[in-house]
Design a protein around this motif. Sequence first.
Motif, PDB file in Angstrom:
ATOM      1  N   PHE A 178       0.245   4.231   1.145  1.00 38.21           N
ATOM      2  CA  PHE A 178       0.053   5.198   2.231  1.00 38.21           C
ATOM      3  C   PHE A 178       1.314   5.193   3.085  1.00 38.21           C
ATOM      4  O   PHE A 178       1.916   4.128   3.295  1.00 38.21           O
ATOM      5  CB  PHE A 178      -1.168   4.808   3.063  1.00 38.21           C
ATOM      6  CG  PHE A 178      -1.571   5.860   4.055  1.00 38.21           C
ATOM      7  CD1 PHE A 178      -2.354   6.952   3.669  1.00 38.21           C
ATOM      8  CD2 PHE A 178      -1.152   5.781   5.387  1.00 38.21           C
ATOM      9  CE1 PHE A 178      -2.719   7.918   4.589  1.00 38.21           C
ATOM     10  CE2 PHE A 178      -1.516   6.755   6.306  1.00 38.21           C
ATOM     11  CZ  PHE A 178      -2.312   7.824   5.910  1.00 38.21           C
TER      12      PHE A 178
ATOM     13  N   HIS B 176      -6.869   2.834   3.336  1.00 38.91           N
ATOM     14  CA  HIS B 176      -6.203   4.042   2.855  1.00 38.91           C
ATOM     15  C   HIS B 176      -6.757   4.514   1.515  1.00 38.91           C
ATOM     16  O   HIS B 176      -6.579   5.666   1.136  1.00 38.91           O
ATOM     17  CB  HIS B 176      -4.687   3.808   2.822  1.00 38.91           C
ATOM     18  CG  HIS B 176      -4.127   3.629   4.200  1.00 38.91           C
ATOM     19  ND1 HIS B 176      -3.289   2.593   4.541  1.00 38.91           N
ATOM     20  CD2 HIS B 176      -4.359   4.333   5.333  1.00 38.91           C
ATOM     21  CE1 HIS B 176      -2.997   2.682   5.843  1.00 38.91           C
ATOM     22  NE2 HIS B 176      -3.646   3.727   6.344  1.00 38.91           N
TER      23      HIS B 176
ATOM     24  N   CYS C 285      -4.496  -0.016   0.217  1.00 40.74           N
ATOM     25  CA  CYS C 285      -5.383  -0.933   0.921  1.00 40.74           C
ATOM     26  C   CYS C 285      -6.751  -0.269   1.061  1.00 40.74           C
ATOM     27  O   CYS C 285      -6.902   0.936   0.857  1.00 40.74           O
ATOM     28  CB  CYS C 285      -4.796  -1.304   2.290  1.00 40.74           C
ATOM     29  SG  CYS C 285      -4.778   0.049   3.474  1.00 40.74           S
TER      30      CYS C 285
ATOM     31  N   ARG D 175       0.555  -3.165   4.113  1.00 39.62           N
ATOM     32  CA  ARG D 175      -0.354  -4.154   3.540  1.00 39.62           C
ATOM     33  C   ARG D 175       0.144  -4.537   2.143  1.00 39.62           C
ATOM     34  O   ARG D 175       0.393  -3.660   1.301  1.00 39.62           O
ATOM     35  CB  ARG D 175      -1.769  -3.578   3.431  1.00 39.62           C
ATOM     36  CG  ARG D 175      -2.377  -3.196   4.766  1.00 39.62           C
ATOM     37  CD  ARG D 175      -3.063  -4.351   5.441  1.00 39.62           C
ATOM     38  NE  ARG D 175      -4.270  -4.777   4.739  1.00 39.62           N
ATOM     39  CZ  ARG D 175      -4.863  -5.957   4.932  1.00 39.62           C
ATOM     40  NH1 ARG D 175      -4.334  -6.829   5.771  1.00 39.62           N
ATOM     41  NH2 ARG D 175      -5.972  -6.261   4.298  1.00 39.62           N
TER      42      ARG D 175
ATOM     43  N   CYS E  30       2.286   2.239   5.613  1.00 39.08           N
ATOM     44  CA  CYS E  30       1.443   1.051   5.538  1.00 39.08           C
ATOM     45  C   CYS E  30       2.193  -0.081   4.836  1.00 39.08           C
ATOM     46  O   CYS E  30       2.870   0.133   3.835  1.00 39.08           O
ATOM     47  CB  CYS E  30       0.146   1.354   4.794  1.00 39.08           C
ATOM     48  SG  CYS E  30      -0.969  -0.072   4.748  1.00 39.08           S
TER      49      CYS E  30
ATOM     50  N   CYS F 149       0.844  -1.199   0.000  1.00 45.58           N
ATOM     51  CA  CYS F 149       0.000   0.000   0.000  1.00 45.58           C
ATOM     52  C   CYS F 149       0.880   1.249   0.000  1.00 45.58           C
ATOM     53  O   CYS F 149       1.917   1.292   0.674  1.00 45.58           O
ATOM     54  CB  CYS F 149      -0.903  -0.029   1.241  1.00 45.58           C
ATOM     55  SG  CYS F 149      -1.791   1.507   1.534  1.00 45.58           S
TER      56      CYS F 149
HETATM   57 ZN    ZN Z   1      -2.724   1.001   3.572  1.00 46.04          ZN
END
Ligand code: ZN
Length: 425
Positions: free
Chosen positions: A309, A344, A341, A314, A312, A307
């Motif tokens: 963000f 986000h 994700c 993920r 993050c 991800c």
């Molecule tokens: Zn994320």
Amino acid sequence: MFEMDQHAELDRIVELQATIARAEAELAESMSAFVRSRRGSEVLGAEFAGDELAVALRWGRVNARLGLVTTLGTDLPATWAAWRAGTIDGFAATKIAEARCRILDETLLPEFDRDAAVVAAGTSWGQLQSWLNRRVAADEPDQLEERYRRAFADRRVATSQDLDGMGRLWATTSAVDLAAIDYRLTRLAQDCGGDDPRTLEQRRADLFVDLLLGQSDDNKQPVASATPAVAVTVPVQSLVGADDVPGEIVGGGPVPASVVREVAGRPGTLFFRLLTDARGDLLDVTQLGRFPSRLLGFAVDVRDQTCRFPGCTRPAAVCDCDHTIAHPAGPTAYRNLGYLCRRHHRCKQAPGYRVEQTTPGVFEWAMPTGHTYSVRRDPLPVGRWRDHPEEPDELEWMFAFPDLPPPGQGLADLNPEDLDALLGC
Ligand SMILES: [Zn+2]
């Protein structure tokens, strides 16, 4: 002594070939004269003189050879002279005559004829064909639409018998359609299932037959699911309006803009635009349409990994492939896609949050508090260009050069509606 013998022997072989070529030209000329002389006769059927020639020579048909002599005599005197002198053969003369039929401006013919006769005397058939293709394209770059229209009028499908109960089929039609057929067969064949014992080529051949004969086997996947895909390269000069060079289908030749537009407008077609720079290198891959293909999604996956963000982790596999600038304002392109994700993804759309992809793979986040964060993926391994040690900056290829300068103004948006402008028409 041995070398001298070999030298003389090779010369003799080459001279034999020239002798055959001269005899071949004389044969063609005599055949043409035979048919022409019959035209003046009131007694004998002029219409069937060619049939008589074919029977006597044990040829299937003689029309192509008679047409060749007419074309050479009318439009290609240098080529005709080279054949009669034995410096080129009948096959090369045929190739030159076929290329001549693609030239529309008759004033170009004398120079084309002279150059072709010289080139044919020093090249193999394959090299000659390549030279002819390039020459026709270079002589009349603006006539692609008209040449396509004339060539398309000759579209056809033919079959022939082969050995051991087999047969062959070939089709001559739009290169774009054929590329889409090829892609569709492969996609359908790949979807047959991992336990299918047939090779990919066998599955493609079976699907080809099933689709045309309307058969379907209960053990196979339904055959109507694969989406046709077409990739066309577009020079960057066309995009900025500095030139209107036509697109080129991948693995094939130039494609008229009208054909590209027609295909791009078909529902369900995956249409890739491959943007090339002045040296023919790939600058960018853009897919027209809302959903990225498996390949484009994979490329973004390789780049982003997680991800986008800040902080993050993920993995991309469980994230959404998000258009940084929402579609359709933002293109379905490498430089405008990024994994987020679910959480986000919603965050990005919430008031006060802003994200820009300033360079492919570099995301600049602005939070409601005024804080900003830059998220960039870890660099992929890169190498050096041995031949161009100091100029890799132009080679903005997706895997090799992740940190590219942002594309110029006008390169950022591409929608199907923009295609006309893009292709300069
Ligand atoms: Zn994320």
